[in-house]
Enzyme design. Structure first.
Site, PDB file in Angstrom:
ATOM      1  N   HIS A 250       2.975  23.359  -1.223  1.00 12.59           N
ATOM      2  CA  HIS A 250       4.149  22.509  -1.420  1.00 12.59           C
ATOM      3  C   HIS A 250       3.830  21.043  -1.202  1.00 12.59           C
ATOM      4  O   HIS A 250       2.966  20.692  -0.407  1.00 12.59           O
ATOM      5  CB  HIS A 250       5.342  22.969  -0.579  1.00 12.59           C
ATOM      6  CG  HIS A 250       5.139  22.940   0.908  1.00 12.59           C
ATOM      7  ND1 HIS A 250       5.422  21.835   1.674  1.00 12.59           N
ATOM      8  CD2 HIS A 250       4.701  23.882   1.769  1.00 12.59           C
ATOM      9  CE1 HIS A 250       5.179  22.106   2.952  1.00 12.59           C
ATOM     10  NE2 HIS A 250       4.730  23.342   3.037  1.00 12.59           N
TER      11      HIS A 250
ATOM     12  N   ASP B 239       6.115  18.617  -0.343  1.00 12.59           N
ATOM     13  CA  ASP B 239       6.983  17.897   0.588  1.00 12.59           C
ATOM     14  C   ASP B 239       6.500  18.043   2.028  1.00 12.59           C
ATOM     15  O   ASP B 239       5.679  18.908   2.350  1.00 12.59           O
ATOM     16  CB  ASP B 239       8.430  18.403   0.479  1.00 12.59           C
ATOM     17  CG  ASP B 239       8.542  19.897   0.778  1.00 12.59           C
ATOM     18  OD1 ASP B 239       7.762  20.682   0.210  1.00 12.59           O
ATOM     19  OD2 ASP B 239       9.382  20.277   1.620  1.00 12.59           O
TER      20      ASP B 239
ATOM     21  N   ASP C 252       0.325  20.318   6.932  1.00  9.98           N
ATOM     22  CA  ASP C 252       1.355  21.113   6.263  1.00  9.98           C
ATOM     23  C   ASP C 252       2.020  20.259   5.196  1.00  9.98           C
ATOM     24  O   ASP C 252       2.868  19.454   5.499  1.00  9.98           O
ATOM     25  CB  ASP C 252       2.363  21.591   7.313  1.00  9.98           C
ATOM     26  CG  ASP C 252       3.433  22.503   6.751  1.00  9.98           C
ATOM     27  OD1 ASP C 252       3.332  22.903   5.590  1.00  9.98           O
ATOM     28  OD2 ASP C 252       4.391  22.798   7.489  1.00  9.98           O
TER      29      ASP C 252
ATOM     30  N   GLU D 184       9.981  22.918   0.309  1.00  7.44           N
ATOM     31  CA  GLU D 184       9.717  24.081   1.163  1.00  7.44           C
ATOM     32  C   GLU D 184      10.270  23.839   2.557  1.00  7.44           C
ATOM     33  O   GLU D 184      10.733  24.763   3.213  1.00  7.44           O
ATOM     34  CB  GLU D 184       8.205  24.347   1.230  1.00  7.44           C
ATOM     35  CG  GLU D 184       7.830  25.717   1.784  1.00  7.44           C
ATOM     36  CD  GLU D 184       7.760  25.786   3.302  1.00  7.44           C
ATOM     37  OE1 GLU D 184       7.787  26.900   3.835  1.00  7.44           O
ATOM     38  OE2 GLU D 184       7.678  24.731   3.961  1.00  7.44           O
ATOM     39  N   GLU D 185      10.236  22.589   3.002  1.00  7.97           N
ATOM     40  CA  GLU D 185      10.678  22.261   4.357  1.00  7.97           C
ATOM     41  C   GLU D 185      12.197  22.181   4.488  1.00  7.97           C
ATOM     42  O   GLU D 185      12.719  22.034   5.579  1.00  7.97           O
ATOM     43  CB  GLU D 185      10.038  20.953   4.840  1.00  7.97           C
ATOM     44  CG  GLU D 185       8.505  20.957   4.827  1.00  7.97           C
ATOM     45  CD  GLU D 185       7.886  21.912   5.839  1.00  7.97           C
ATOM     46  OE1 GLU D 185       8.634  22.620   6.544  1.00  7.97           O
ATOM     47  OE2 GLU D 185       6.639  21.949   5.909  1.00  7.97           O
TER      48      GLU D 185
ATOM     49  N   ASP E 275      -0.316  31.685  -1.086  1.00  4.89           N
ATOM     50  CA  ASP E 275       0.397  30.474  -0.656  1.00  4.89           C
ATOM     51  C   ASP E 275      -0.073  30.104   0.752  1.00  4.89           C
ATOM     52  O   ASP E 275      -0.861  30.830   1.367  1.00  4.89           O
ATOM     53  CB  ASP E 275       1.915  30.750  -0.683  1.00  4.89           C
ATOM     54  CG  ASP E 275       2.762  29.475  -0.673  1.00  4.89           C
ATOM     55  OD1 ASP E 275       2.204  28.357  -0.577  1.00  4.89           O
ATOM     56  OD2 ASP E 275       4.003  29.602  -0.760  1.00  4.89           O
TER      57      ASP E 275
ATOM     58  N   HIS F 157       4.705  19.670  12.009  1.00  2.01           N
ATOM     59  CA  HIS F 157       6.115  19.346  12.303  1.00  2.01           C
ATOM     60  C   HIS F 157       6.273  18.595  13.621  1.00  2.01           C
ATOM     61  O   HIS F 157       7.345  18.585  14.213  1.00  2.01           O
ATOM     62  CB  HIS F 157       6.996  20.622  12.373  1.00  2.01           C
ATOM     63  CG  HIS F 157       7.033  21.411  11.103  1.00  2.01           C
ATOM     64  ND1 HIS F 157       8.018  22.319  10.817  1.00  2.01           N
ATOM     65  CD2 HIS F 157       6.216  21.425  10.025  1.00  2.01           C
ATOM     66  CE1 HIS F 157       7.792  22.863   9.625  1.00  2.01           C
ATOM     67  NE2 HIS F 157       6.707  22.331   9.142  1.00  2.01           N
TER      68      HIS F 157
HETATM   69 ZN    ZN Z   1       4.361  24.391   4.831  1.00  5.04          ZN
END
Ligand code: ZN
Ligand code: NAG
Ligand code: NAG
Ligand code: NAG
Ligand code: NAG
Length: 599
Positions: free
Chosen positions: A192, A194, A227, A261-262, A290, A568
């Site tokens: 992803h 984002d 991520d 995705e987030e 993935d 995150h």
């Molecule tokens: Zn992710």
């Protein structure tokens, strides 16, 4: 205004119910089939798992463990072995062996590393933040930064943009199509674009600016380095390198890159999944890989733990409505007081964790027991016994639950009361109060089972306080004192995912490719890696891709220690050396899948 009651409630004074009448015969028939199935299943399990037991059935060849791999023209042989958690040996490309070896050399070069650092840094410098309250694409201008990321990708990988077909789905979803020369089922690599937003008040705590993409000699800094831009960039680097070497695939390869995705994933992977299903058909892909779990060093042995399933999800909003009024003449319980009682009952009745032989956590446990060098000896024996002994299974479950809180999350549905709201003024009775309970649903359970659990749990309370209970769109009980409504908070209910088969086929190729990449890495000194299946307790974009293939894997080729401070959080940073290592894996995986005869 008093909450309305259903007509049905008024007539009967009780909850509507379904009555099902089954004939004695159909019940008997059902019981017989269940018995026969259980017996067959039991024999199969015994047959699969016993290795030197004295039972005659164990001496029959275990076909699905030893048969040449369905889908592998070259069959990797069983190396480090165990009947409960078989490990394939490394799978090196054969048809493209020279190409693979040439690329191994190139990936070890300083030039390659510097280029990888540069392109990841460039991608990280575009703050593609994904917000929970984003509006649709085309209406909310906060999506516009993705156009900038696309420009950066095109500038970084001109060869890919020239040679592959690029389709933009819902404006910012990216699909790259690399046509194969045969009609073999295509496969998908996903990632992803984002990132989770950086909280403004934490910017000072970052060692380097969160969107600097700064390289300090060891780490590349910034939101998205771990991520998930590192996965995206490493996939593109592998493909770019293959193109540069003149490789042209036999099997069509699709890259599918979502962009929310987030948050919910609907704008990105949601649209991409629909597009891919329309363009290629249902169940038309050989496999999908993935982002997901990482390499971890456990007691000196490295484990890779690709996830083969994901827990389900449900946010239940509990809304209490009662009559308002002046708080000088209050009832015994206000909406807030009543809501608290409902919350207390929910918290006092946690879901039972359960270790089931057919579940993924059981498979993971067996693998750890078989291959983890520091696994406690008594637990190892217990795990072995639990393969066939129900009492041992129960003891094992209790031991695991006592050993680590993570097991509670792996073995059962979890619940957490995460939001609460109610009341507007100190001297006014609250007419409405609500709370949201976040649930992660166990692999063996379902959204329906969880909803029924909540209904069963809360109905007596609704009756006790004379409240009408409306649960997930149905009138359950009536009451005159107010109403309690249970609902899917944002409509994001998700069933636990299907479980990807392990054994031969796609799993064996993934396992063999991880080993080949790892064992051929100069940085790893020819050390070994054990590859075992796991359950993911969070959700990824794969939740949208179930219709495309039964073989979905969630794995990112880096170590937990390649992340400076996790994802995150503040100080997200990715170890530069892990870039080449990951590209090495994606390359071998692509070549292995390409030359396999997977259906
Ligand atoms: Zn992710
Ligand atoms: C529940 O009761 C309300 C109020 O009487 C009614 O409008 C609604 O149709 C009922 N819903 C169901 C599913 O029976
Ligand atoms: C791009 O699409 C065209 C038309 O569908 C097709 O003929 C061609 O093979 C595709 N090229 C690649 C690299 O996938
Ligand atoms: C590999 O071996 C070298 C030289 O012995 C050593 O410096 C390095 O730390 C080793 N790497 C790993 C990952 O074990
Ligand atoms: C998968 O297929 C089912 C049945 O056709 C459909 O209802 C569902 O929306 C599809 N799922 C996704 C994520 O597209």
């Amino acid at each position: 205004m008093a909450p309305a009651q259903s007509d049905l409630c008024r007539l009967t004074g009780k909850a509507p119910r379904n009555h099902q009448h089954e004939s004695v015969w159909s019940r008997l028939l059902l019981a017989c089939s269940v018995l026969i199935c259980s017996l067959v299943f039991f024999l199969l399990v015994l047959y699969t798992f016993c290795d030197s037991a004295s039972l005659p059935i164990c001496h029959l060849p275990r076909l699905w463990l030893t048969r040449p791999c369905n889908g592998l023209s070259k069959s990797p042989s069983l190396g480090v072995n165990s009947a409960t958690c078989p490990q394939w040996t490394a799978l090196h490309p054969t048809k493209h062996r020279g190409l693979s070896e040439d690329l191994d050399v190139s990936y070890s070069s300083e030039d390659f590393k510097q280029r990888a650092i540069q392109v990841l840094g460039d991608a990280v410098r575009v703050p593609t933040e994904s917000y929970d309250d984003n509006g649709p694409v085309g209406e909310d201008s906060r999506w516009d930064t993705f156009a900038e990321l696309h420009r950066v990708l095109e500038a970084s990988f001109p060869r890919i943009y020239e040679s592959l077909n690029v389709t933009r789905v819902n404006t910012y979803g990216l699909v790259f199509h690399w046509q194969g020369s045969t009609s073999a089922k295509p496969y998908i690599l996903a990632a992803h674009q984002d990132v989770v937003p950086v909280e403004a008040q934490t910017v000072d705590e970052w060692k380097h600016d969160p969107y600097s993409g700064y390289y300090d000699g060891t780490w590349i800094w910034g939101r998205g380095t771990c991520d998930d831009k590192s996965d995206l960039i490493r996939q593109l680097l592998a493909i770019d390198s293959l193109l540069q070497q003149g490789f042209s695939p036999a099997r069509t390869l699709i890259l599918s890159y979502g962009f929310d995705e987030e948050s919910k994933g609907i704008e990105g992977a949601g649209h991409l999944a629909r597009y891919l299903e329309e363009a290629y058909g249902r169940d038309s892909f050989a496999l999908l890989l993935d982002e997901g779990s990482l390499y971890t060093d456990m007691g000196g042995t490295v484990f890779a733990t690709p996830s083969i399933s994901e827990k389900g999800y449900l946010d239940v909003e509990i809304t209490l409505s009662t009559l308002g009024g002046h708080s000088s003449v209050p009832p015994s319980h206000t909406s807030i007081g009543l809501l608290s009682r409902f919350i207390a009952v929910v918290e006092d009745s946690p879901h039972q964790a359960s270790l089931s032989r057919t579940g993924t956590p059981f498979a993971t446990t067996q693998c750890l027991a078989a291959h983890h060098p520091m696994y406690p000896e008594d637990l190892r024996k217990l795990a072995r016994k639990a393969l066939t002994d129900d009492a041992a299974l129960k003891v094992l479950q209790e031991r695991l639950l006592a050993s680590d809180p993570l097991y509670k999350a792996m073995l059962g549905t979890t619940q957490a009361v995460d939001l609460i709201e109610g009341g507007v003024k100190v001297n006014a009775l609250p007419e409405r109060a609500s709370a949201v309970v976040n649930h992660r649903i166990a692999e063996h359970s379902s959204v329906g089972e969880l909803q029924q659990h909540m209904i069963d749990l809360l109905t007596p309370l609704a009756i006790k306080y004379d409240l009408a209970l409306v649960a997930f769109g149905s009138n359950v009980t009536c009451g005159g004192a107010g109403q309690v409504v249970l609902s899917d908070f944002l409509g994001t209910a998700l069933e636990p995912s299907p479980v990807t088969p392990t054994g031969h086929g796609p799993w064996a190729i993934l396992q063999g490719s991880i080993k080949a990449a790892f064992e051929s890495s100069p940085a790893r000194n020819n050390s070994k890696v054990v590859v075992i299946p796991s359950l993911s307790i969070g959700n990824t974009d794969t939740q949208f891709y179930w219709n495309l293939t039964k073989h979905i894997f969630r794995f990112s080729p880096s170590f937990d220690t390649d992340r400076f401070n996790g994802e995150h959080t503040i100080n997200e940073a990715f170890r530069a050396d892990s870039l080449s290592e990951g590209v090495r894996f994606y390359t071998k995986f692509i070549l292995n899948v390409d030359e396999s005869d997977l259906p």
